[in-house]
Design a protein around this motif. Structure first.
Motif, PDB file in Angstrom:
ATOM      1  N   ALA A   1      -1.106   0.473   3.726  1.00  0.00           N
ATOM      2  CA  ALA A   1       0.149   0.517   2.966  1.00  0.00           C
ATOM      3  C   ALA A   1       1.313   0.098   3.858  1.00  0.00           C
ATOM      4  O   ALA A   1       2.173  -0.694   3.447  1.00  0.00           O
ATOM      5  CB  ALA A   1       0.368   1.924   2.418  1.00  0.00           C
ATOM      6  N   LEU A   2       1.332   0.608   5.080  1.00  0.00           N
ATOM      7  CA  LEU A   2       2.401   0.269   6.022  1.00  0.00           C
ATOM      8  C   LEU A   2       2.425  -1.232   6.308  1.00  0.00           C
ATOM      9  O   LEU A   2       3.494  -1.856   6.306  1.00  0.00           O
ATOM     10  CB  LEU A   2       2.221   1.050   7.324  1.00  0.00           C
ATOM     11  CG  LEU A   2       3.299   0.825   8.393  1.00  0.00           C
ATOM     12  CD1 LEU A   2       4.644   1.351   7.913  1.00  0.00           C
ATOM     13  CD2 LEU A   2       2.901   1.493   9.704  1.00  0.00           C
ATOM     14  N   GLU A   3       1.262  -1.814   6.552  1.00  0.00           N
ATOM     15  CA  GLU A   3       1.191  -3.249   6.859  1.00  0.00           C
ATOM     16  C   GLU A   3       1.613  -4.096   5.664  1.00  0.00           C
ATOM     17  O   GLU A   3       2.261  -5.135   5.829  1.00  0.00           O
ATOM     18  CB  GLU A   3      -0.225  -3.614   7.303  1.00  0.00           C
ATOM     19  CG  GLU A   3      -0.582  -3.055   8.673  1.00  0.00           C
ATOM     20  CD  GLU A   3      -2.073  -3.095   8.965  1.00  0.00           C
ATOM     21  OE1 GLU A   3      -2.432  -3.043  10.157  1.00  0.00           O
ATOM     22  OE2 GLU A   3      -2.888  -3.168   8.013  1.00  0.00           O
ATOM     23  N   ASN A   4       1.275  -3.662   4.446  1.00  0.00           N
ATOM     24  CA  ASN A   4       1.701  -4.377   3.252  1.00  0.00           C
ATOM     25  C   ASN A   4       3.228  -4.365   3.114  1.00  0.00           C
ATOM     26  O   ASN A   4       3.833  -5.389   2.789  1.00  0.00           O
ATOM     27  CB  ASN A   4       1.062  -3.766   1.997  1.00  0.00           C
ATOM     28  CG  ASN A   4      -0.258  -4.416   1.635  1.00  0.00           C
ATOM     29  OD1 ASN A   4      -0.296  -5.538   1.149  1.00  0.00           O
ATOM     30  ND2 ASN A   4      -1.357  -3.712   1.905  1.00  0.00           N
ATOM     31  N   VAL A   5       3.824  -3.220   3.346  1.00  0.00           N
ATOM     32  CA  VAL A   5       5.276  -3.098   3.225  1.00  0.00           C
ATOM     33  C   VAL A   5       5.987  -3.859   4.340  1.00  0.00           C
ATOM     34  O   VAL A   5       7.068  -4.421   4.141  1.00  0.00           O
ATOM     35  CB  VAL A   5       5.694  -1.617   3.227  1.00  0.00           C
ATOM     36  CG1 VAL A   5       7.210  -1.475   3.229  1.00  0.00           C
ATOM     37  CG2 VAL A   5       5.097  -0.898   2.017  1.00  0.00           C
TER      38      VAL A   5
END
Length: 199
Positions: A99-103
């Protein structure tokens, strides 16, 4: 955001198909607008034009101080990255990324410093800071959409364009997503929502 006689025509062989014809709108900064209509009415075409994802065939489009018709591809990419946030019905998350990498992705494109800190802050804004290391397949539909919203707002865009953001969600989860949009709008973000439903 202002358009004047905005049109989009596609060529299919020798036939011209008018996906959208002479649309003139004016959306003030900080407004929340729903674009409603049945399938095939041109909602997605309008969203793609407003999001600088497609070239207009005729007419004009001004986004803040930018005359979109006069921008080259690099300038359009910069406007998309810094001034517009996108939220899609199918989330459009990278499956192997957390999720962090997507954001964080829009920040990396824009070469923004402290990208992880800013991405984590955006996840916190939608209530998912504790799920930052989870991949999309480890998240519920509502959580995936909240990750998509965090990605859309991480650059603090002037406008968020949302295409059927609750279309794949149950009513309760959809209401939670809409409350996030309402909160963003109350803080001054312009929301343009494309939907079949009454907003």
């Amino acid at each position: 955001t202002k358009t004047n006689n905005l049109s989009k025509t596609y060529r299919l062989g020798k036939v011209s198909v008018h996906a959208m014809l002479d649309v003139s709108i004016c959306i003030q900064g900080g407004e929340s607008v729903a674009v409603m209509g049945p399938s095939g009415s041109g909602k997605l075409t309008l969203m793609n034009l407003l999001g600088c994802l497609a070239q207009l065939s005729s007419g004009s489009y001004h986004l803040e101080d930018f005359d979109i018709k006069n921008l080259n591809q690099n300038q359009l990419a910069e406007v998309r990255n810094k001034r517009i946030g996108f939220v899609f019905q199918n989330f459009n998350l990278l499956p192997r990324a957390s999720a962090l990498e997507n954001v964080e992705l829009p920040l990396l494109y824009g070469r923004v410093k402290n990208s992880q800190i800013l991405a984590l802050k955006a996840l916190g804004r939608v209530g998912l800071a504790k799920r930052s290391k989870h991949r999309p397949n480890e998240l519920s539909g509502g959580e995936r959409q909240r990750v998509a919203i965090a990605r859309a707002i991480v650059n603090k865009p002037a406008i968020v364009l949302a295409d059927e953001p609750t279309g794949n969600l149950d009513t309760s989860t959809g209401n939670e997503i809409m409350s996030i949009f309402s909160s963003l709008n109350s803080e001054g973000t312009t929301i343009i929502l494309v939907t079949h439903e009454r907003a």
